[in-house]
Design an enzyme around this catalytic site. Structure first.
Site, PDB file in Angstrom:
ATOM      1  N   ARG A 219       0.408  -0.822  -0.040  1.00  0.00           N
ATOM      2  CA  ARG A 219       0.126  -0.066   0.003  1.00  0.00           C
ATOM      3  C   ARG A 219       0.861   1.478   0.101  1.00  0.00           C
ATOM      4  NH1 ARG A 219      -1.934  -4.071   3.640  1.00  0.00           N
ATOM      5  NH2 ARG A 219      -4.904  -4.199   3.064  1.00  0.00           N
TER       6      ARG A 219
ATOM      7  N   ARG B 299      -0.648  -0.885  -6.487  1.00  0.00           N
ATOM      8  CA  ARG B 299      -1.571  -2.450  -6.226  1.00  0.00           C
ATOM      9  C   ARG B 299      -1.909  -3.545  -7.154  1.00  0.00           C
ATOM     10  NH1 ARG B 299      -1.489  -3.959  -0.680  1.00  0.00           N
ATOM     11  NH2 ARG B 299      -3.237  -4.580   0.051  1.00  0.00           N
TER      12      ARG B 299
END
Length: 379
Positions: A208, A319
């Site tokens: 993240r 991501r």
């Protein structure tokens, strides 16, 4: 001259060219006299003001007549900051308030604010804000007025009388195609961008953005090509969930990116000298301080532009790309969920559904092959 205004006795007298009225409310806890004073050009206008004061007092309101929505919002932000809320969160709230509340309703006295005013404002903001952002903004106004109400600055919270409308649809997160990922990774590793190592590691690990910004060298073992994800740039430094604490094996290209990051920091220390703030962060500003989300976003868009991908991409989509590339090569959903730090596959399957293969049968882990081939295979 003494007059009765409702249940209160007021003193009225002329001061130069204006009329002044004073209502005495006894004494404050420290012994000082508590008085409300109003002025007007004529005696009739003054009486109207005093009647309004008496009406407010009957409702338990003792607000200054110029206490505005902006004042209420500023007071709320001070309280939130004092409660230990993360600086980044308070700043995000302040930006929302400055851009979307103060400019439209900020100068309105809270005592004159109506439900119609709030509703009109919300529907106007619904044209430019997503539903979730609109809910946050409406919630901040509710909290600001609730605090003003608690401190007897307004009789009722009119924002509570209005439902949050539906805002515009958010832009759906996308993932880079394999050719686009190759182009961005080349730019990250060979383009000379300071943010290059950050982008490369993000693409190759699926971390993240808040995990990348908080990553410290003590979490990285280059000898064993592993990284321990134990903190993030969230309030308190905790990861998003307990399941987000995980260990990951690094692809060779990720190790190369981290070595490049170490080289950049060594050059920064020499350039900055004693002023360098060594916080142990893997990815930092030239002076060693932490990167902000806004800084990463701006620099990332410059990189995607340099890679020929335009400027519409967001860092979080690294991501999503990580998920897409793994899914395309047959990595099982459960394994992808583990790598992302999800508690189970539910979030993986819902948030990233558009990037997962409908049926996954091959359980082989091929991360190293995927990412190594990005630079060796033809684009």
């Amino acid at each position: 001259m003494q007059v009765w205004v409702g249940e209160y006795r007021a003193s009225i007298y002329r001061e130069g060219e204006v009329w002044t009225g004073v209502i005495s409310l006894g004494r404050q806890p420290d012994g000082r006299r508590l008085r409300l004073k109003r002025r007007a050009a004529t005696q009739r206008l003054l009486m109207r003001k005093l009647v309004q004061v008496a009406d407010d007092l009957a409702k338990g309101v003792r607000a200054e007549r110029n206490y505005t929505v902006q004042n209420a919002a500023e007071d709320l932000l001070k309280v939130l900051a004092g409660k230990g809320l993360a600086d980044t969160t308070v700043q995000a709230y302040r930006t929302l308030i400055d851009l979307h509340l103060v400019r439209q309703l900020g100068q309105a006295p809270v005592r004159e604010l109506s439900a119609d005013h709030v509703e009109h404002w919300l529907f106007g903001r619904a044209e430019v804000l997503t539903t979730s952002t609109l809910q946050i903004l409406h919630g901040l106004l509710k909290r600001a007025l609730r605090r003003a109400q608690r401190h007897d600055k307004v009789a009722r919270n009119v924002a509570e009388l209005v439902d949050t409308p539906r805002g515009r649809s958010p832009r759906r997160s996308r993932s880079l195609t394999l050719p686009q990922a190759k182009a961005l990774l080349r730019q990250a590793l060979d383009g000379g961008d300071r943010l290059g190592p950050y982008v490369a590691v993000g693409l190759l690990t699926g971390l993240r953005t808040e995990e990348l910004r908080a990553l410290r060298w003590q979490q990285v073992d280059l000898d064993t090509s592993t990284v321990l994800v134990t903190r993030s740039a969230r309030a308190g430094g905790d990861t998003k969930t307990p399941g987000s604490r995980r260990g990951l094996r690094l692809a060779d290209l990720a190790v190369s990116a981290l070595l490049a990051a170490r080289t950049i920091q060594a050059a920064d220390r020499l350039a900055v000298g004693a002023a360098y703030q060594d916080s142990g962060l893997v990815f930092a500003r030239p002076d060693g301080t932490a990167l902000t989300a806004a800084h990463v976003r701006d620099q990332f868009r410059l990189m995607t532009q340099a890679a020929g991908l335009g400027t519409s991409w967001c860092p979080r989509e690294l991501r999503h790309t990580f998920v897409s590339l793994l899914s395309d090569t047959g990595v099982p959903t459960q394994k992808i969920s583990d790598l992302l730090g999800h508690h189970d596959t539910t979030v993986t399957e819902t948030v990233y559904r558009h990037q997962l293969q409908p049926v996954i049968e091959n359980g082989a882990e091929r991360m190293q092959d995927i990412f190594t081939s990005l630079l060796t295979a033809s684009a």
